[in-house]
Write a protein that holds these residues in place. Structure first.
Motif, PDB file in Angstrom:
ATOM      1  N   ASN A  81       0.829  -1.209   0.000  1.00 41.33           N
ATOM      2  CA  ASN A  81       0.000   0.000   0.000  1.00 41.33           C
ATOM      3  C   ASN A  81       0.859   1.253   0.000  1.00 41.33           C
ATOM      4  O   ASN A  81       1.875   1.321   0.680  1.00 41.33           O
ATOM      5  N   ILE A 104      -2.568  -2.564  -3.603  1.00 43.62           N
ATOM      6  CA  ILE A 104      -3.850  -1.856  -3.491  1.00 43.62           C
ATOM      7  C   ILE A 104      -3.692  -0.369  -3.737  1.00 43.62           C
ATOM      8  O   ILE A 104      -4.643   0.398  -3.535  1.00 43.62           O
ATOM      9  N   ASN A 125      -3.830   4.238  -0.458  1.00 47.44           N
ATOM     10  CA  ASN A 125      -4.834   3.841   0.527  1.00 47.44           C
ATOM     11  C   ASN A 125      -4.791   4.835   1.684  1.00 47.44           C
ATOM     12  O   ASN A 125      -3.786   4.913   2.397  1.00 47.44           O
ATOM     13  N   GLY A 169      -5.609  -0.031   6.621  1.00 49.53           N
ATOM     14  CA  GLY A 169      -6.333  -0.454   5.433  1.00 49.53           C
ATOM     15  C   GLY A 169      -5.772  -1.727   4.832  1.00 49.53           C
ATOM     16  O   GLY A 169      -6.525  -2.601   4.372  1.00 49.53           O
ATOM     17  N   TYR A 224      -7.779  -5.261   4.491  1.00 56.12           N
ATOM     18  CA  TYR A 224      -7.885  -5.894   3.175  1.00 56.12           C
ATOM     19  C   TYR A 224      -7.424  -7.355   3.272  1.00 56.12           C
ATOM     20  O   TYR A 224      -8.069  -8.264   2.732  1.00 56.12           O
TER      21      TYR A 224
END
Length: 515
Positions: A107, A143, A146, A152, A156
């Motif tokens: 991330n 991802i 974020n 986060g 996830y």
């Protein structure tokens, strides 16, 4: 119709059973000549070998049956971890108990973390020392940007493994011993009341050279060792299940989510998401423990600003959880059992700050009017402190000469204590200011080498010294003598109580624990 002759047998089958039919009718014979007779009773000489062969065949079949075992899903949140992610995954794939699946959740990264992790993507088969095969599969998820950062990424990953029995959280810079997962699973499976177990944390100091980095790493190793031992001696009850390397029962996570009306286990209400989740798991009726055997080396801070940002974030988040009332969405829980140790730590830091400042002020004041008289009894507190530091160093599993020198030489430990006092003061100052600060962003900036906030306590201390010196010389000799006459006994009482506390820790049994 063909009659079976007496003594004839059926064609051999899977079980060789001899059946005899006869037309002869006599006393005790079956009146029906066509009914099969019962099997012959084997003689004792043939019964034992037959039973032994049957037992061996049965055990051979049982051994071929698949074993039923718990499932473990590993989640590795990674942010700019290109230098360490390869070692982390290699250590996971070298575990004696492989996680059933490994999800690397990258991330907000700006480096080559994804490319480095992608080399490990796919199915991995490992052959153990007994010739058996173990399997796991590595998935890499990028991802992108974020806003919830590590929280986060963890949430996830949770959605990917929530159907498994356990979630193993591993930071992108934490390398564990080969049997860490095996030990964590055995311990959490041994008691259904356990909601999560943290590994024993330390820092590998071998890669660091120079002066500042080895000194800071030695201080952090001693800090981890003291914290780990304190938790072990409290019945191995862990106040914080650190996200560096901890295993969670997914049922405990679900219960904590339900009790707090959350859709995810981790929330960004607190600067210390691990502490908040640990409190919630404890409140849901589960135990939070530290492992007795599983070990992991975490990433250490090698610069003053990086260490300052990390420690201030941790301390600020702990204060937020401890303090009565509510700041934003975070509700203080001052009487929560997991926060008792936090209160003790903050009280201990306050006493350490008070005794050091009072000693320096009174010493300077006494010298200024030629009123200082040295007494050997003042050597007792530092001697007890050195012995306590040495015992902590000797309790470390992988201690080395740096740890011993850090303990026995008074100066390194004292300098590191002053650094920690700076973190303590900065955290309380930021909390008291009620200013909304993104400490996650501040830590990320500090780790990149930016920011000089760590110098604030030094500047404040210098300003305070200048102010006190100016005020001191404005006082009359009578007032100065009165301050010293009152100040030294007060400092003496506080120091005696503090020394007794250290002595109690020094003589307390460690019960064979290694940190």
């Amino acid at each position: 119709m063909r009659l079976a002759r007496e003594g004839s047998t059926q064609r051999p089958g899977p079980q060789r059973t001899t059946r005899i039919r006869t037309l002869h009718q006599g006393p005790g014979r079956d009146p029906n000549p066509w009914s099969p007779a019962l099997p012959e009773t084997p003689s004792p000489s043939t019964a034992a070998p037959a039973a032994s062969r049957y037992a061996d065949d049965f055990l051979a079949v049982v051994q071929t049956l698949p074993e039923s075992r718990a499932t473990i899903g590993c989640v590795v949140p990674a942010y700019n971890e290109e230098e360490s992610i390869g070692q982390v995954l290699e250590a996971l794939l070298a575990q004696t108990r492989l996680p059933d699946v490994i999800h690397v959740v990258v991330n907000n990264t700006t480096d080559r973390t994804v490319e480095r992790a992608a080399r490990f993507a796919g199915l991995h088969t490992v052959t153990d020392e007994h010739g058996g095969e173990r399997f796991t599969e590595v998935f890499v998820h990028d991802i992108g940007e974020n806003p919830d950062k590590k929280v986060g990424a963890l949430n996830y990953g949770y959605t990917l493994v929530e159907g498994l029995d356990y979630l193993l959280g591993v930071d992108g810079d934490t390398v564990a011993d080969p049997r860490a997962v095996e030990f964590l699973e055995a311990e959490i499976a041994s008691d259904s009341r356990i909601g999560g177990i943290s590994a024993i944390y330390s820092i590998d100091d071998r890669p660091f050279t120079g002066v500042v980095a080895p000194f800071l790493i030695a201080g952090q190793r001693a800090q981890f060792a003291a914290f780990n031992m304190q938790n072990m001696l409290r019945g191995r009850n862990m106040a914080v299940l650190g996200g560096q390397y901890s295993i969670f029962a997914t049922r405990a996570l679900r219960d904590a989510m339900a009790a707090n009306r959350q859709t995810t286990p981790w929330v960004k209400d607190s600067e210390v998401e691990d502490s908040l989740l640990s409190l919630q798991i404890k409140s849901a009726g589960y135990l939070t423990k530290i492992s007795a055997r599983a070990r992991a080396d975490v990433g250490g801070m090698t610069t003053l600003n990086g260490l300052d940002a990390q420690q201030v974030k941790w301390n600020y988040g702990a204060i937020e959880l401890m303090w009565p009332g509510q700041r934003g969405d975070t509700k203080g829980q001052p009487f929560h059992p997991n926060l008792r140790l936090r209160w003790f730590e903050n009280l201990s830091m306050a006493v350490n700050a008070l005794t050091r400042v009072l000693f320096l002020v009174l010493l300077a004041g006494s010298l200024s009017i030629d009123a200082f008289v040295f007494s050997p009894i003042w050597l007792v507190p530092p001697v007890v402190a050195v012995l306590l530091n040495l015992r902590t160093a000797l309790s470390m599993q992988n201690r080395n000469w740096r740890d011993i020198l850090f303990a026995v030489l008074i100066l390194p430990a004292e300098v590191y204590m002053w650094i920690r006092l700076g973190h303590f003061v900065r955290a309380w100052t930021k909390f008291a200011s009620r200013k909304q600060v993104d400490n996650w962003a501040a830590q990320a900036k500090a780790e990149r080498g930016g920011g000089h906030a760590y110098l604030a306590p030094v500047l404040v201390a210098l300003a305070a010294v200048v102010a006190m010196v100016a005020i001191w010389f404005q006082l009359t000799p009578v007032v100065q003598s009165s301050i010293l006459w009152i100040g030294w006994p007060v400092l003496g009482v506080i120091t005696v109580l503090q020394t007794l506390g250290m002595f109690g820790k020094l003589v307390r049994r460690h019960h064979g624990y290694r940190v």
